[in-house]
Write an enzyme that holds these catalytic residues in place. Sequence first.
Site, short mmCIF file in Angstrom:
data_model
loop_
_atom_site.label_atom_id
_atom_site.label_comp_id
_atom_site.label_asym_id
_atom_site.label_seq_id
_atom_site.Cartn_x
_atom_site.Cartn_y
_atom_site.Cartn_z
N ASP A 133 -7.41 -6.38 -2.60
CA ASP A 133 -6.51 -5.05 -3.86
C ASP A 133 -5.75 -6.89 -4.72
O ASP A 133 -5.34 -7.25 -3.95
CB ASP A 133 -5.44 -4.82 -3.51
CG ASP A 133 -4.83 -4.52 -4.66
OD1 ASP A 133 -5.20 -4.19 -5.87
OD2 ASP A 133 -3.81 -3.84 -4.64
N ASN A 148 -5.79 0.08 -1.83
CA ASN A 148 -5.27 0.51 -3.12
C ASN A 148 -3.50 0.06 -3.31
O ASN A 148 -4.00 0.62 -3.14
CB ASN A 148 -6.34 0.57 -4.57
CG ASN A 148 -5.69 -0.23 -5.38
OD1 ASN A 148 -5.45 -0.54 -5.70
ND2 ASN A 148 -7.08 0.11 -6.68
N CYS A 149 -3.35 -0.43 -4.12
CA CYS A 149 -1.97 0.47 -4.37
C CYS A 149 -1.84 1.41 -4.38
O CYS A 149 -1.99 2.29 -4.69
CB CYS A 149 -1.07 -0.58 -5.65
SG CYS A 149 -0.02 0.64 -6.43
N PRO A 150 -0.57 1.56 -3.68
CA PRO A 150 0.56 0.87 -2.16
C PRO A 150 0.06 0.56 -1.42
O PRO A 150 1.08 0.34 -0.21
CB PRO A 150 1.88 1.57 -2.98
CG PRO A 150 1.47 2.99 -3.16
CD PRO A 150 0.26 2.96 -2.95
N LEU A 151 -1.29 0.93 -1.24
CA LEU A 151 -1.31 1.38 0.83
C LEU A 151 -0.76 0.28 1.14
O LEU A 151 -0.20 -0.18 2.77
CB LEU A 151 -2.22 1.81 0.82
CG LEU A 151 -1.92 3.27 0.91
CD1 LEU A 151 -4.04 3.96 0.83
CD2 LEU A 151 -1.37 3.67 1.25
#
Lengths: 78, 171
Positions: free
Chosen positions: A43, A16-19
């Site tokens: 995502d 998920n954000c920000p990965l």
Amino acid sequence: MNDFEFDRELDCRGLNCPLPVVKTKKQIDTMSTGQTLKLIASDPGSINDMNAWARRTGNEMLGHAEDSGEYIFYIKKT
Amino acid sequence: MNEKKPKRLAIIASKGTLDWAYPPFLLASTAAAMDMEVGVFFTFYGLTLLNKKIEAKVAPQTNPAMPMKLPIGTKELQNIEWPIPNILANNIPGYETMATAFMKKSFAKKGVASIDELRDICVESGVKLIACQMTMDVFGFKTSQFIDGIDVGGAATFLEFAADSDISLFI
């Protein structure tokens, strides 16, 4: 979307954000100019985020598509 | 890559709870990935986020609108928002620990990085981390308890960096 030829593939499914953005940046940094990265993410926010990232960093978003809950991006390092 | 002068993000991180530890590290790591220059000034309770071992917890009693959901069990069970009155939440021993465990579990299940991971990414990507000297003195923090590679400075140190920033946030 037509498939593009790519040099590297990055699997960010389940992240998920920000990965996805952070990992894409890390991967792109190891590549040469002109090479293309294929990114697979799950995502839904990654559509907007990856395009924003590409615009900001000046890398070229060749195309992206959704396929049964997976988002595929082709990004060319410029 | 942009050949222009890089954009700059300046953040003040003033809170040390788990929920509020996310925005500064998340935004800083993303901004760095977007080729921005990033500086985070840790002051007051935000200083605890520089400790070698982060022990941040979530404090439900200060977040009355926080949804309380189970991170485990059937989908139906997980979707229930448990109506736990604040008067109870404030007084059940261990409630904070439980809420913290639930939040960590929910984040991990959704593929969100942990605070430690995000902080590592910030350090690796060259985010400038500045500890506030004044609050260190007041609360008795020592540089030795913090992770390596941070700067220590005061308001002027942050403001010098922030003066040339494009985005400045107080968190």
